[in-house]
Design an enzyme around this catalytic site. Structure first.
Site, PDB file in Angstrom:
ATOM      1  CG  LEU A  28      77.219  35.998  13.479  1.00 28.58           C
ATOM      2  CD1 LEU A  28      78.460  35.718  12.651  1.00 28.58           C
ATOM      3  CD2 LEU A  28      77.355  37.325  14.214  1.00 28.58           C
ATOM      4  CG  ASN A  31      70.858  40.164  15.656  1.00 28.15           C
ATOM      5  OD1 ASN A  31      69.693  40.276  16.020  1.00 28.15           O
ATOM      6  ND2 ASN A  31      71.854  40.090  16.519  1.00 28.15           N
ATOM      7  CG  PHE A  33      67.354  35.862   8.177  1.00 26.04           C
ATOM      8  CD1 PHE A  33      68.547  35.934   7.477  1.00 26.04           C
ATOM      9  CD2 PHE A  33      66.579  34.725   8.040  1.00 26.04           C
ATOM     10  CE1 PHE A  33      68.950  34.910   6.634  1.00 26.04           C
ATOM     11  CE2 PHE A  33      66.966  33.694   7.201  1.00 26.04           C
ATOM     12  CZ  PHE A  33      68.163  33.782   6.496  1.00 26.04           C
ATOM     13  CG  LEU A  34      65.362  39.794  13.319  1.00 29.92           C
ATOM     14  CD1 LEU A  34      65.672  39.980  14.801  1.00 29.92           C
ATOM     15  CD2 LEU A  34      63.856  39.622  13.120  1.00 29.92           C
ATOM     16  CB  CYS A  83      72.692  43.422  17.860  1.00 30.31           C
ATOM     17  SG  CYS A  83      72.972  43.137  19.620  1.00 30.31           S
ATOM     18  CE  LYS A 146      65.371  49.253  21.829  1.00 27.42           C
ATOM     19  NZ  LYS A 146      65.048  47.804  21.810  1.00 27.42           N
TER      20      LYS A 146
END
Length: 278
Positions: A28, A31, A33-34, A83, A146
């Site tokens: 968790l 993802n 942080f990204l 996600c 994307k």
């Protein structure tokens, strides 16, 4: 869990052993942080537009710091996919259930900033087209979240399209990979309308040229490589004038588009002097 893998399958130094909570949180948090990096650079893009800075130049300079790096510092209309938002909201729920309301709010703002970026983008379109898109044809280029996929889960294009429908724009969608049935399903889920009603506002076209015919604006929401090689001079010739291009992925050459005659908007870039902003 170590019994699931033999040394022949996975080298032991590649296996991280943790307790259950650490394992759950690791996924968790990774993802989150990204996504946080994406929302951070998107927040910076708003400052750049207000100040005249260039978000790509800022990202390049910041990324030179090896503690930060360049990955996930590309400003855009917003992140999507299955996600990021799901995992952030799971983390928010966990924080709330543990009484960590301030921590929950901190992570929740990553999602809120993503939503704000999509709304900012739509507002630029509406203001740019002289404060109304009612009855105006808008060519929406890209529907996947994307490039190189037909996956539309949490795609920014869905929300952009929903908002333009609210404003009664006429939308022509082109995506090289997303199935038509998926587009109708996503828009029905987002708007609560039947397909027959959506078709009053939306058409699905088979090419950029078809979508752009008689359009007042091109709105790029997916960074398909195909969109980089389009002959925009020919596209411009068949559009209504003045012709606008709103680049939600910052993949197109603004100077070339200006020379053709487009009024352009690119996220986090100095604003076109011909673009209405009030």
């Amino acid at each position: 869990m170590h019994w699931m893998f033999s040394s022949e399958q996975v080298p032991q130094d590649r296996i991280i052993r943790t307790n259950v909570w650490s394992s759950e949180l690791s996924k968790l948090v990774a993802n989150s942080f990204l996504a946080q990096r994406v929302s951070s650079i998107n927040a910076v893009s708003a400052i750049c537009e207000a100040s005249g800075a260039d978000v790509d130049e800022v990202a390049r300079a910041v990324g030179m710091d090896t503690r930060i790096g360049h990955k996930f510092l590309k400003a855009s209309v917003g992140f999507g996919g299955s996600c990021f938002q799901k995992d952030i909201l799971n983390l928010v729920y966990l924080c709330q259930s543990m009484g960590l309301s301030e921590v929950a709010e901190y992570f929740h703002w990553v999602v809120k900033m993503n939503d704000l970026q999509k709304e900012r983008f739509v507002s630029r379109i509406i203001h740019g087209l002289f404060n109304t898109v009612t009855g105006k044809r808008i060519a929406l280029l890209g529907f996947a979240f994307k490039k190189d996929t037909g996956d539309t889960r949490e795609s920014a294009a869905i929300e952009v399209c929903r908002r333009l429908m609210q404003e009664r724009a006429e939308i022509a969608i082109y995506d090289p990979k997303v199935e038509h049935e998926q587009i109708w399903y996503d828009l029905s889920e987002a708007t609560g309308l039947e397909q027959s009603k959506i078709e009053e506002y939306v058409k699905i076209e088979g090419s950029v040229q078809a979508a752009a015919k008689d359009a007042h604006a091109l709105v790029l929401t997916t960074e398909w490589d195909e969109f980089k090689t389009v002959d925009y001079r020919k596209v411009y010739e068949q559009m209504s004038k003045p012709a606008f291009l709103f680049d939600g992925r910052n993949i197109l050459d603004r100077e070339e588009l200006h020379s053709i005659g487009f009024v352009t908007y690119s996220i986090g870039k100095p604003l076109d002097s011909k673009l209405n902003t009030v």
